[in-house]
Structure formats: structure tokens, C-alpha cells
Scaffold this active site. Structure first.
Site, PDB file in Angstrom:
ATOM      1  N   GLY A 209       1.147  -1.314  -0.103  1.00  0.00           N
ATOM      2  CA  GLY A 209       0.003  -0.350  -0.308  1.00  0.00           C
ATOM      3  C   GLY A 209       0.971   0.883  -0.216  1.00  0.00           C
ATOM      4  N   ASN A 210       0.149   2.429   0.209  1.00  0.00           N
ATOM      5  CA  ASN A 210       0.666   3.692   0.395  1.00  0.00           C
ATOM      6  C   ASN A 210       0.787   4.216   1.226  1.00  0.00           C
ATOM      7  OD1 ASN A 210      -0.987   5.204  -0.539  1.00  0.00           O
ATOM      8  ND2 ASN A 210      -0.518   4.266  -2.607  1.00  0.00           N
ATOM      9  N   TYR A 211       1.153   5.746   2.089  1.00  0.00           N
ATOM     10  CA  TYR A 211       0.850   6.544   3.219  1.00  0.00           C
ATOM     11  C   TYR A 211      -0.380   7.259   2.551  1.00  0.00           C
ATOM     12  CZ  TYR A 211       5.508   5.186   5.522  1.00  0.00           C
ATOM     13  OH  TYR A 211       6.123   4.638   5.926  1.00  0.00           O
TER      14      TYR A 211
END
Ligand code: C5P
Length: 397
Positions: A209-211
Site C-alpha cells: 500500500g502507500n501512505y
């Protein structure tokens, strides 16, 4: 005069800033509005109903009944009458009651019955404002579609200095006027917005995923809906809520799901604003069972995801607008300009990770807008809501 004959319910609560509500009432009336004041019992300790009714020319409403003749004050009627409810100042207690529907005074019952949009100007001491419960209540109120005029920083009645003093009446007036100017300006427009991260599944419990928090995309969706657009918000996994009736929310997990939903939706749209941080790659295969530790290295091969922006860019018709985002760590402008061409965007919103307070998770953002002709517009650090407003002004000038 944008406020001419507008019906405004002005809610006043028990804060020292209540004295500024008298100036606010005066400004609203001078601008042509009809003002009905609703005050909480503790609000009356700070400013008298006599002062207020003398300014507005209408009796101030505070109790459910008039004690001497038993007249019932209908909060439902107020909800129907108003074009706008403005609550200034709003204390921490009132924010909490509004957020949770605790209808123990006339102001809260009026708020809950309100058919019109609501603008809230909080006022309280700095520690109360900074408390997580206040932050959470404000987030909830925003998710109901209410507009919050952030308090200013400065000296407080407690002699402490910090963020919590109600914004000045002139500034609140500017928000109210702006509200009526833009309201309905996007009616009949259909806007697709992508938001949040995507999760690319490795096994049943793990993902890449990412932030991205989704805050920028949700702010865009809310602002478009507030201006009357029909919004389709396609969002990856986020912990944000939205209740605005103008927003149809579609929750997805992966880039592939976001792609499928967005391609279908775009056909009937006037514009798409692609704010999602879409994963560029996904695991080539997904494990059906949780991967166990074996002591050996685990290699996960990644295959590219389809680029939603580029695909919409290919489909785009002359009357459709396409806006992308770019988050670059180096050669920002050159890379952003390449993306405009490659993805056939009308313009791109550049966020820099190099600017303090901008990007993932922050409430604020600092953007630069670049168009196809290489023209550049730099904006100051602002709340994501204000940034959303700038981006929408640029999309629909
Ligand atoms: O190429 P890059 O990911 O930096 O481009 C960012 C822009 O492209 C953003 O508007 C993002 O939402 C969009 N994008 C997309 N689909 C992808 C990757 C990026 O729509 N697979």
C-alpha cells in the site's frame, strides 16, 4: 448583494467570543440578510438577547417554549426557513452535541432539523481546541457536509496564546459571501474523483500500500458537492466518512478495481479529478493462504497496473476535463509536464514532499498547478479544503 433577502439562522453559544456575534449579526443585516438568532442558555450569560434582537429586529429564540404563554418555538420551521445556519461562536460542548445529536437545547434541535447548509466558527481555549475529542468532533461535522471556519491563533481570553479564538466577523462574512457566490455553480455537472491509496494483495492478510490518507480527494468531493455537482467518489481503503447527499461513494481496494469502476463512470462525467495514489505494481500472484516464514528469502514479482489517468486520457472527449496529481521528489516540474502529455491531462496539481505541511496525512497542502502550455501557478500553504476550492476554481473557471 449576494446576501440580499437570504434567511440566516445565527446560532450563538456560551463563549466569550459571543460578543463578536453582535458585530456578525450587524454585518449580515447590512449585507441584506434576514437574521434569526438562536442562543443557548449559556450564550445568554455572555450577551443579552435584548442587544441581539435590537440588531436583528426579531425576538431571539432560546427556549423550546415561551414560559408565560406556552408558545412552542418550532425548530422544524427554522430548519425550513433558513438558507444558511451559521453557528458563531461554537463551543467545544456545542460541537460535541452537534456531532452526536444530543438535542438538549433549541440550538441543537434547530441544527438537527436544518435543511440548509451549516457553517461553524469554533471558539475555545487552545488546549480544548487541540484535544483529540474536539478534533474528532470537527472531523465528524465536516463529514456531515458542514463548513468549519478554523479559529485563528492569537491571544485568548484566558491570557494564553494559541489557536482557538473565533475568526473575526469580517473573515466569517467573507466565508458566508463566498458560500452564496459559489453555491449551485456546479449544478448539473458530474464529477468523478478518485481518492486514497490502493491495496495490492499479497496473501489474505498482507498487501502493498502507500501512505495516502484520502483527505485531499475527500475535500475535493465535498467541495464539488457543496457547489451542487453530482459527485462519484471512488476511494481506496481510508478511514474517512462522507455523508453529503451529492456524493455517491464507491469503495474499492485494488488499482484494478479502481480502474474498472472509474472507466465505466467516466463515460457520463463532465470532469474527472484523479487524486488517488494508485499503486503502479501488484504482486504477479496472490497467495491463497497466509505465507509462512521458512527461513529462505521470499521473492515477490510485481507486474504493472493499468494507468487509470492515461486510460481516461485516451477516452476523453472534447467536452470532458481531466485533472491529475503528481507527487515528485525530484525534477518536479519536468516530470509533471511529461505526465500532462503522456496522460492527456488538462492540468496537473503538483504536491511537493519538500514543502513542510504538504502531502500525505497533513491537514494542509501546498500546490502548484501546471497546464499543458507549461504555465505555472503557485499557491500558498492552505487547508486541504481551501486547496480543494482552488483546484475546483481552476477546473471550472
Ligand atoms: O504516474 P503517476 O502515478 O505519478 O501519476 C499520478 C497521477 O496519475 C495521479 O493523478 C494518479 O491519480 C494517476 N494515476 C492513475 N492510475 C495509475 C497511476 C496513477 O490514475 N495506475
Amino acid at each position: 448583494m449576494v446576501l440580499k433577502d437570504k434567511h440566516i439562522v445565527l446560532g450563538i453559544t456560551g463563549s466569550i467570543a459571543a460578543y463578536k456575534a453582535a458585530s456578525l449579526a450587524r454585518l449580515l443585516i447590512k449585507a441584506g440578510a434576514e437574521v434569526q438568532i438562536v442562543i443557548t442558555p449559556s450564550g445568554k450569560e455572555f450577551i443579552t438577547p435584548v442587544t441581539l434582537s435590537a440588531l436583528t429586529g426579531k425576538p431571539v429564540v432560546s427556549e423550546f417554549f415561551t414560559a408565560n404563554d406556552g408558545t412552542w418555538h418550532s425548530h422544524v420551521d427554522l430548519g425550513q426557513w433558513a438558507d444558511l445556519m451559521l453557528i458563531a461562536p461554537a463551543t467545544a460542548a456545542t460541537l460535541a452535541k452537534m456531532a452526536n445529536g444530543i438535542a438538549d437545547n433549541m440550538l441543537i434541535t434547530s441544527y438537527l432539523s436544518m435543511k440548509a447548509p451549516v457553517i461553524i466558527a469554533p471558539a475555545m481555549d487552545l488546549d480544548m481546541f487541540a484535544h483529540p475529542s474536539t478534533t474528532q468532533n470537527i472531523e465528524l461535522l465536516r463529514s456531515y457536509g458542514n463548513i468549519v471556519v478554523e479559529p485563528a491563533a492569537g491571544e485568548l481570553a484566558s491570557r494564553l496564546t494559541g489557536k482557538g479564538r473565533m475568526e473575526e466577523p469580517e473573515k466569517i462574512m467573507a466565508v458566508v459571501e463566498n458560500f452564496f457566490t459559489r453555491q449551485g455553480s456546479l449544478s448539473k455537472k458530474k464529477v468523478l474523483i478518485t481518492a486514497g491509496p490502493t491495496y495490492e494483495r499479497i496473501d489474505p492478510v498482507r498487501f502493498i500500500g502507500n501512505y495516502s490518507s484520502g483527505k485531499m480527494g475527500f475535500a475535493l468531493a465535498e467541495e464539488c458537492a457543496r457547489r451542487g455537482a453530482e459527485v462519484t467518489l471512488v476511494t481506496g481503503p481510508v478511514s474517512l466518512k462522507t455523508n453529503h447527499p451529492g456524493i455517491t461513494r464507491i469503495d474499492v481496494e485494488s488499482a484494478a478495481e479502481m480502474y474498472n469502476v472509474s472507466i465505466k463512470a467516466f463515460l457520463s462525467m463532465d470532469a474527472a479529478i484523479l487524486c488517488a495514489a494508485v499503486a503502479d505494481f501488484r504482486p504477479a500472484e496472490q497467495y491463497a493462504e497466509k505465507v509462512k516464514r521458512s527461513g529462505d528469502m521470499l521473492n515477490i514479482s510485481l507486474v504493472p497496473n493499468k494507468d487509470i489517468a492515461a486510460s481516461l486520457g485516451k477516452m476523453k472527449k472534447a467536452n470532458q476535463l481531466l485533472v491529475g496529481f503528481a507527487l515528485e521528489t525530484n525534477d518536479e516540474e519536468t516530470n509533471a509536464l511529461k505526465k500532462i502529455i503522456k496522460k492527456n491531462l488538462d492540468f496537473i496539481v503538483l504536491n511537493s514532499l519538500n514543502d513542510a505541511g504538504a502531502g500525505f496525512k497533513y491537514e494542509t497542502n501546498k500546490i502548484t498547478i501546471l497546464n499543458r502550455n507549461g504555465e505555472r501557478k503557485d499557491f500558498a500553504l492552505k487547508t486541504k479544503k481551501e486547496v480543494a476550492s482552488d483546484i475546483i476554481d481552476e477546473t471550472f473557471p
